[in-house]
Design an enzyme around this catalytic site. Structure first.
Site, PDB file in Angstrom:
ATOM      1  N   GLU A  50       0.875  -1.166   0.000  1.00 52.99           N
ATOM      2  CA  GLU A  50       0.000   0.000   0.000  1.00 52.99           C
ATOM      3  C   GLU A  50       0.918   1.223   0.000  1.00 52.99           C
ATOM      4  O   GLU A  50       1.788   1.335   0.856  1.00 52.99           O
ATOM      5  CB  GLU A  50      -0.879  -0.001   1.255  1.00 52.99           C
ATOM      6  N   ARG A 276       5.114 -12.818   9.604  1.00 50.60           N
ATOM      7  CA  ARG A 276       5.811 -11.591   9.247  1.00 50.60           C
ATOM      8  C   ARG A 276       7.117 -11.504  10.016  1.00 50.60           C
ATOM      9  O   ARG A 276       7.305 -12.148  11.040  1.00 50.60           O
ATOM     10  CB  ARG A 276       4.937 -10.372   9.514  1.00 50.60           C
ATOM     11  N   LYS A 286       4.347   0.602   9.818  1.00 52.77           N
ATOM     12  CA  LYS A 286       4.419   1.881   9.103  1.00 52.77           C
ATOM     13  C   LYS A 286       3.892   3.022   9.963  1.00 52.77           C
ATOM     14  O   LYS A 286       4.430   4.122   9.918  1.00 52.77           O
ATOM     15  CB  LYS A 286       3.603   1.791   7.815  1.00 52.77           C
TER      16      LYS A 286
HETATM   17  P1  ATP Z   1       2.772  -2.391   8.235  1.00 54.11           P
HETATM   18  O1  ATP Z   1       2.169  -3.410   9.136  1.00 54.11           O
HETATM   19  O2  ATP Z   1       4.220  -2.162   8.455  1.00 54.11           O
HETATM   20  O3  ATP Z   1       1.991  -1.122   8.162  1.00 54.11           O
HETATM   21  P2  ATP Z   1       1.521  -3.440   5.905  1.00 54.11           P
HETATM   22  O4  ATP Z   1       1.299  -4.892   5.934  1.00 54.11           O
HETATM   23  O5  ATP Z   1       0.338  -2.593   6.173  1.00 54.11           O
HETATM   24  O6  ATP Z   1       2.750  -3.076   6.809  1.00 54.11           O
HETATM   25  P3  ATP Z   1       1.715  -3.295   3.063  1.00 54.11           P
HETATM   26  O7  ATP Z   1       2.178  -2.169   2.247  1.00 54.11           O
HETATM   27  O8  ATP Z   1       0.289  -3.656   3.018  1.00 54.11           O
HETATM   28  O9  ATP Z   1       2.154  -2.977   4.554  1.00 54.11           O
HETATM   29  O10 ATP Z   1       2.618  -4.567   2.815  1.00 54.11           O
HETATM   30  C1  ATP Z   1       2.936  -5.068   1.548  1.00 54.11           C
HETATM   31  C2  ATP Z   1       3.278  -6.512   1.667  1.00 54.11           C
HETATM   32  O11 ATP Z   1       4.380  -6.692   2.548  1.00 54.11           O
HETATM   33  C3  ATP Z   1       2.129  -7.311   2.232  1.00 54.11           C
HETATM   34  O12 ATP Z   1       2.003  -8.498   1.485  1.00 54.11           O
HETATM   35  C4  ATP Z   1       2.546  -7.597   3.640  1.00 54.11           C
HETATM   36  O13 ATP Z   1       2.004  -8.815   4.063  1.00 54.11           O
HETATM   37  C5  ATP Z   1       4.063  -7.634   3.534  1.00 54.11           C
HETATM   38  N1  ATP Z   1       4.671  -7.261   4.805  1.00 54.11           N
HETATM   39  C6  ATP Z   1       4.468  -6.140   5.522  1.00 54.11           C
HETATM   40  N2  ATP Z   1       5.157  -6.158   6.671  1.00 54.11           N
HETATM   41  C7  ATP Z   1       5.833  -7.323   6.690  1.00 54.11           C
HETATM   42  C8  ATP Z   1       6.722  -7.953   7.615  1.00 54.11           C
HETATM   43  N3  ATP Z   1       7.057  -7.371   8.773  1.00 54.11           N
HETATM   44  N4  ATP Z   1       7.222  -9.167   7.295  1.00 54.11           N
HETATM   45  C9  ATP Z   1       6.897  -9.761   6.135  1.00 54.11           C
HETATM   46  N5  ATP Z   1       6.068  -9.235   5.220  1.00 54.11           N
HETATM   47  C10 ATP Z   1       5.526  -8.032   5.490  1.00 54.11           C
HETATM   48 MG    MG Z   2      -1.295  -3.910   4.667  1.00 53.29          MG
END
Ligand code: ATP
Ligand code: MG
Length: 577
Positions: A50, A276, A286
């Protein structure tokens, strides 16, 4: 000197080795699918960020996993921006994400997609659901909807609007799109089961009204599809075969499958969840990273203390080190916290092989060689890398006045201090043995200079009579050295788990007050005068450093400490126990 370090104890990738093709449970699923001929032998993954922040090291795990699978199975991996939230998303983030994925070494070729490109199609699918009696417009307020949802132990209550006719739903939905209603006046909900034990299945909202401009679609839309609805359909429209996501989406999988089962989609991807990445001494959400930036705890998203890809890049991490780290941690089904020391280990391993050795003095103490003629100097040969003789040698100038590190001298040394002290002899690397004869102090009693004699027979650093010394110091010639600013970066948090705020605490309470120390009077050997931004070196005995990409210029270098030669925190952890 960089010593070979022991491998810190960590979870290994499941194959026990660390090559890129290390297997894991997701690859096992794909192997089985290929055997049974599912998806006609195709493997298609995607990385779906995102664009509401910069990528962090957790994303790197997901990038390596998705692009790595595509690479190893001759498949494809799409870059898809999950841009369904108009308020928090920006072009700046889109651009940074593309830069970071490329820098990590992956290529999405022409497959750059945006969920917002599917908005029209998603709208048509929603109409399809309404016509099939699978979606309805609800006019309860957000609060009422929450109250109707029930709890984990109690079923939800049906909305009084749940049985609106298809015609009424179609009419209202069309008028939602046309902008006739205020934010929150209605939502479109999937009609599934208010009594489902899975809360995600209790008629989840799939469209909401938001009068907000979107960074790509502008003012075209005032209704926006929800994430759960958008994600599975985007996957299907792109004919993804394996939709890999993190564990928190496990409970959303029934909804993912339900949506696809209701609609005439070209394929039904399989959602697979993995744990994760969590890193000790680090926050990876984030929301928290945005807070660090907005509140000025760090100097932007690419501050070298940030766990963002851009921060690591500026700090001097290499894509190889990060990819290697991602391979080593492996992919599991259970959440765990990886020791940040493993990331630093992978980094040292890569930089040890890569970085040329040079000498720099961070906190200079003047040494005068009293028996070395004034005005004279000479050049001594120094090796660029002890493990790779083919990388050659360079000349370092030596003269009567030198600088050594303040901490390499003690007037009254304790027992275990073997470096320079009154009456003691040490080796200057690549140069000579020197012996401390006199200590010069200012009025306040601070040591300002150390006067030494050198032994001309020890040129190159060896004594022909077999005399031993207990220490070898790095040094630079005062007349030839160039001045530099050096920024000593350290871990941003001094708590192992800063995100787990204890009572009355906020994660920023755990910021390490010593995470940045800026030294301005440093002296570098003259070979570094030409250092280009981004050049990486090892300052002998001190650590790995990178010429800052924003502030360093040839002639006026600014170096960032990437990492020390050894783990300084291991001692600290032991002491605490
Ligand atoms: P955050 O929790 O940091 O806000 P998010 O999951 O909302 O992260 P996205 O931009 O939606 O952020 O993530 C893009 C991809 O990266 C998704 O498929 C998510 O599952 C993966 N991702 C995000 N954080 C991690 C992590 N700590 N370890 C592994 N994969 C991750
Ligand atoms: Mg997300």
């Amino acid at each position: 000197m960089a010593k070979k370090q022991g491998h810190p104890k960590t979870e290994q990738s499941e194959s026990g080795n660390n090559n890129a093709a290390a297997t894991n449970f997701i690859r096992t699923i794909i192997d089985d699918d290929l055997k049974t001929g599912k998806n006609d032998g195709r493997v298609a993954t995607r990385f779906p960020p995102e664009p509401n922040g910069y990528l962090h090291i957790g994303h790197a795990k997901s990038i390596c996993l998705n692009f790595g699978i595509a690479r190893d199975y001759n498949g494809t991996c799409n870059l898809r921006f999950d841009d369904t939230n108009p308020e928090k998303e920006e072009i700046e983030y889109v651009d940074s994400i593309k830069t970071d994925v490329r820098w990590l070494g992956f290529d999405w070729e022409e497959r750059e997609y945006y969920a917002s490109d599917y908005f029209e199609q998603l709208y048509d699918f929603a109409v399809h659901l309404i016509k099939a009696g699978r979606a309805y417009v609800d006019s309860l307020s957000a609060e009422e909807i929450r109250d109707h949802r029930g709890t984990l132990t109690e079923p939800g209550k049906q909305s009084p609007y749940r049985d609106r006719s298809v015609e009424e739903n179609l009419d209202l939905f069309e008028r939602m799109r046309a902008g006739e209603f205020k934010d929150g006046a209605h939502v479109l909900r999937a009609k599934i089961d208010m009594a489902s034990p899975n809360m995600n299945m209790r008629d989840p909202a799939i469209y909401r009204i938001r009068h907000a401009a979107h960074h790509r679609t502008g003012d075209k839309w005032c209704i926006y599809p929800m994430y759960d609805y958008t994600h599975c359909l985007s996957d299907a429209l792109e004919k993804i075969t394996h939709s890999i996501c993190t564990l928190e989406f496990e409970d959303h999988r029934p909804l993912y499958d339900w949506v696809l089962d209701q609609l005439p989609v070209p394929c039904h991807p399989q959602q697979i969840e993995f744990a994760r990445l969590n890193l000790s001494f680090t926050v990876l959400s984030k929301r928290k990273l945005i807070e660090l930036v907005d509140q000025g705890h760090v100097d932007g998203w690419d501050d070298p203390r940030m766990p963002t890809i851009s921060g690591y890049r500026r700090r001097g991490y290499t894509p190889e080190a990060i990819r290697n780290f991602c391979d080593r941690i492996g992919v599991a089904k259970r959440d765990s916290v990886v020791d940040v020391a493993l990331l630093e280990y992978c980094l040292r391993e890569d930089l040890n092989a890569r970085a040329p050795r040079v000498m720099a003095v961070l906190r200079p103490l003047k040494v005068v060689i009293t028996n070395y003629p004034a005005g004279q100097s000479e050049e001594l040969g120094a090796v660029n890398h002890p493990e790779y003789p083919e990388r050659g040698t360079r000349k370092v100038p030596f003269g009567r006045e030198l600088y050594i590190e303040q901490e390499d001298f003690m007037e009254a040394p304790p027992k275990k201090f073997f470096r320079l002290a009154p009456g003691r002899e040490v080796r200057l690397r690549y140069a000579y043995f020197i012996k401390c004869e006199e200590v010069i102090k200012d009025a306040a009693g601070n040591v300002t200079e150390v006067h030494c004699t050198y032994d001309p027979t020890t040129r190159g650093g060896d004594s022909p009579d077999g005399r031993k010394v207990k220490a070898t110091l790095h040094w630079v010639s005062a007349a030839h050295a160039i001045k530099a600013e050096v920024r000593l970066y350290d871990r941003l948090f001094n708590d192992e788990n800063p995100a787990a705020a204890k009572q009355g605490e906020h994660f920023t309470d755990h910021i390490n007050p010593k995470s940045l120390e800026t030294l301005t009077g440093c002296r570098l050997e003259p070979s570094l005068a030409a250092a280009q931004p981004g050049d990486q070196v090892q300052f002998e005995r001190l650590g790995y450093f990178i010429a800052d990409t924003a502030d360093s210029k040839p002639g006026t270098p600014v170096f960032n400490r990437t990492v020390t030669l050894r783990d300084q925190w291991a001692k600290f952890a032991k002491k605490k126990k």
